[in-house]
Design a protein around this motif. Sequence first.
Motif, PDB file in Angstrom:
ATOM      1  N   SER A 218     -43.711 -35.750  25.764  1.00 51.60           N
ATOM      2  CA  SER A 218     -43.512 -34.259  26.815  1.00 51.60           C
ATOM      3  C   SER A 218     -42.238 -33.457  26.154  1.00 51.60           C
ATOM      4  N   ARG A 219     -40.931 -34.207  26.222  1.00 54.33           N
ATOM      5  CA  ARG A 219     -39.974 -34.054  26.624  1.00 54.33           C
ATOM      6  C   ARG A 219     -39.879 -33.185  24.772  1.00 54.33           C
ATOM      7  N   GLU A 220     -40.305 -33.028  23.833  1.00 54.66           N
ATOM      8  CA  GLU A 220     -40.476 -32.444  22.851  1.00 54.66           C
ATOM      9  C   GLU A 220     -42.016 -31.238  22.191  1.00 54.66           C
ATOM     10  N   GLY A 221     -42.500 -31.108  23.644  1.00 54.88           N
ATOM     11  CA  GLY A 221     -43.029 -29.910  24.108  1.00 54.88           C
ATOM     12  C   GLY A 221     -44.446 -29.726  23.640  1.00 54.88           C
ATOM     13  N   VAL A 222     -44.767 -31.253  23.096  1.00 52.81           N
ATOM     14  CA  VAL A 222     -46.380 -30.754  22.979  1.00 52.81           C
ATOM     15  C   VAL A 222     -46.883 -30.912  24.304  1.00 52.81           C
ATOM     16  N   TYR A 223     -46.389 -31.442  25.432  1.00 55.81           N
ATOM     17  CA  TYR A 223     -47.895 -31.051  26.189  1.00 55.81           C
ATOM     18  C   TYR A 223     -47.882 -29.517  26.456  1.00 55.81           C
ATOM     19  N   MET A 224     -46.236 -29.345  26.675  1.00 56.55           N
ATOM     20  CA  MET A 224     -46.674 -27.875  27.047  1.00 56.55           C
ATOM     21  C   MET A 224     -47.087 -26.873  26.014  1.00 56.55           C
ATOM     22  N   LYS A 225     -47.151 -27.549  24.826  1.00 58.82           N
ATOM     23  CA  LYS A 225     -47.494 -26.678  24.129  1.00 58.82           C
ATOM     24  C   LYS A 225     -49.056 -26.834  24.422  1.00 58.82           C
ATOM     25  N   LYS A 226     -49.553 -27.683  24.360  1.00 56.42           N
ATOM     26  CA  LYS A 226     -51.437 -28.585  24.765  1.00 56.42           C
ATOM     27  C   LYS A 226     -51.887 -27.239  25.718  1.00 56.42           C
ATOM     28  N   HIS A 227     -51.498 -27.026  27.115  1.00 55.93           N
ATOM     29  CA  HIS A 227     -51.032 -26.947  27.846  1.00 55.93           C
ATOM     30  C   HIS A 227     -50.713 -25.462  27.546  1.00 55.93           C
ATOM     31  N   LEU A 228     -50.174 -24.723  26.792  1.00 57.95           N
ATOM     32  CA  LEU A 228     -50.396 -22.762  26.478  1.00 57.95           C
ATOM     33  C   LEU A 228     -51.947 -22.619  25.349  1.00 57.95           C
ATOM     34  N   LEU A 229     -52.259 -23.418  24.637  1.00 61.99           N
ATOM     35  CA  LEU A 229     -52.982 -23.194  24.173  1.00 61.99           C
ATOM     36  C   LEU A 229     -54.840 -23.700  24.721  1.00 61.99           C
ATOM     37  N   GLY A 230     -54.490 -24.641  25.916  1.00 67.39           N
ATOM     38  CA  GLY A 230     -55.647 -24.588  26.800  1.00 67.39           C
ATOM     39  C   GLY A 230     -55.808 -23.256  27.501  1.00 67.39           C
ATOM     40  N   GLY A 231     -54.928 -22.758  28.123  1.00 60.39           N
ATOM     41  CA  GLY A 231     -55.120 -21.145  28.658  1.00 60.39           C
ATOM     42  C   GLY A 231     -55.389 -19.840  27.909  1.00 60.39           C
ATOM     43  N   VAL A 232     -55.033 -20.024  26.490  1.00 59.68           N
ATOM     44  CA  VAL A 232     -55.158 -18.700  25.346  1.00 59.68           C
ATOM     45  C   VAL A 232     -56.456 -19.308  24.886  1.00 59.68           C
ATOM     46  N   ALA A 233     -56.937 -20.657  24.867  1.00 61.67           N
ATOM     47  CA  ALA A 233     -58.629 -21.103  24.827  1.00 61.67           C
ATOM     48  C   ALA A 233     -59.320 -20.005  25.961  1.00 61.67           C
ATOM     49  N   LYS A 234     -58.951 -20.993  27.866  1.00 62.71           N
ATOM     50  CA  LYS A 234     -59.330 -19.619  28.467  1.00 62.71           C
ATOM     51  C   LYS A 234     -59.388 -18.668  28.608  1.00 62.71           C
ATOM     52  N   GLY A 235     -58.963 -18.049  28.077  1.00 61.18           N
ATOM     53  CA  GLY A 235     -58.552 -16.605  27.649  1.00 61.18           C
ATOM     54  C   GLY A 235     -57.519 -15.443  28.708  1.00 61.18           C
ATOM     55  N   ALA A 236     -57.081 -16.685  29.497  1.00 61.00           N
ATOM     56  CA  ALA A 236     -55.766 -16.588  30.259  1.00 61.00           C
ATOM     57  C   ALA A 236     -55.044 -15.205  30.217  1.00 61.00           C
ATOM     58  N   PHE A 237     -54.287 -15.598  28.530  1.00 59.28           N
ATOM     59  CA  PHE A 237     -53.531 -15.129  27.840  1.00 59.28           C
ATOM     60  C   PHE A 237     -53.773 -14.968  26.727  1.00 59.28           C
ATOM     61  N   GLY A 238     -53.143 -14.272  25.464  1.00 56.17           N
ATOM     62  CA  GLY A 238     -52.766 -14.086  24.416  1.00 56.17           C
ATOM     63  C   GLY A 238     -52.013 -15.077  23.332  1.00 56.17           C
ATOM     64  N   GLU A 239     -52.719 -15.071  22.542  1.00 54.58           N
ATOM     65  CA  GLU A 239     -51.438 -16.347  21.465  1.00 54.58           C
ATOM     66  C   GLU A 239     -50.356 -15.293  21.235  1.00 54.58           C
ATOM     67  N   ALA A 240     -50.128 -14.834  21.454  1.00 55.61           N
ATOM     68  CA  ALA A 240     -49.042 -13.916  20.650  1.00 55.61           C
ATOM     69  C   ALA A 240     -47.707 -14.401  22.634  1.00 55.61           C
ATOM     70  N   GLU A 241     -48.752 -14.208  23.518  1.00 57.46           N
ATOM     71  CA  GLU A 241     -47.667 -14.546  24.771  1.00 57.46           C
ATOM     72  C   GLU A 241     -47.989 -15.847  25.039  1.00 57.46           C
ATOM     73  N   ALA A 242     -48.671 -17.009  24.192  1.00 56.11           N
ATOM     74  CA  ALA A 242     -48.466 -18.380  24.646  1.00 56.11           C
ATOM     75  C   ALA A 242     -47.464 -18.558  23.480  1.00 56.11           C
ATOM     76  N   GLU A 243     -46.972 -17.853  22.643  1.00 58.59           N
ATOM     77  CA  GLU A 243     -45.803 -18.301  21.350  1.00 58.59           C
ATOM     78  C   GLU A 243     -44.408 -18.023  21.895  1.00 58.59           C
ATOM     79  N   ALA A 244     -44.456 -16.437  22.870  1.00 59.36           N
ATOM     80  CA  ALA A 244     -43.504 -16.337  23.545  1.00 59.36           C
ATOM     81  C   ALA A 244     -42.879 -17.047  25.031  1.00 59.36           C
ATOM     82  N   LYS A 245     -43.821 -17.527  25.401  1.00 58.08           N
ATOM     83  CA  LYS A 245     -43.863 -18.360  26.409  1.00 58.08           C
ATOM     84  C   LYS A 245     -43.212 -20.104  26.465  1.00 58.08           C
ATOM     85  N   PHE A 246     -44.000 -20.342  25.117  1.00 59.61           N
ATOM     86  CA  PHE A 246     -43.317 -20.915  24.877  1.00 59.61           C
ATOM     87  C   PHE A 246     -41.916 -21.884  23.990  1.00 59.61           C
ATOM     88  N   GLU A 247     -41.572 -20.253  22.898  1.00 60.52           N
ATOM     89  CA  GLU A 247     -39.966 -20.401  22.977  1.00 60.52           C
ATOM     90  C   GLU A 247     -39.664 -20.028  24.099  1.00 60.52           C
TER      91      GLU A 247
END
Length: 187
Positions: free
Chosen positions: A75-104
């Motif tokens: 969680s501290r390293e961000g693995v679960y944050m990335k998993k959460h964002l990829l889940g949003g991408v899979a559901k179509g809530a936002f695009g992969e580029a936007e997920a990457e921007a949020k993660f950065e």
Amino acid sequence: MATKIRLQRHGRKSYAFYSIVIADVRAPRDGKFIEKIGTYNPNTNPATVDLKFDRALDWVLKGAQPTDTVRNILSREGVYMKKHLLGGVAKGAFGEAEAEAKFEAWKNNKQSGLAALKAKEDEAKKADAKARLAAEKKINEEKAKALAEKKAAEEAAKAAAEAPAEEAPAAEEAPAEETAAEETAAE
């Protein structure tokens, strides 16, 4: 086969460091493992984590269950944050580029927070060192003052001891002169 992401202990007594491994649930703690994905050293301040981020994310997405400590590390390293964002991408809530921007953005925010915390700790250490130096200087000044007073008292005692010794011969001569004067008056 049920897999766990867990710590494998290494090191000596009272100085443990750990490997983060993917292992079968039935395997012993320090026994056979499937893959090593990182290391964790709690002996440093702050604790050092070296993690293969992509492999950890892959195993979490596959369903490997982490232990409590490993979950905190991931969680501290961000693995679960990335998993959460990829889940949003899979559901179509936002695009992969936007997920990457949020993660950065999350990663940069975390880094700046850690930097601010480290700067605050450094500032506290400097202030503490400055306060200790000032206290030590004050103590040294008091010791120097006490030593100067002691030396002055010793010199005054030495001078007082020498002064009566100089006056004593003069006092001995004075009675001799008085007796001589008395003898002359008596004649």
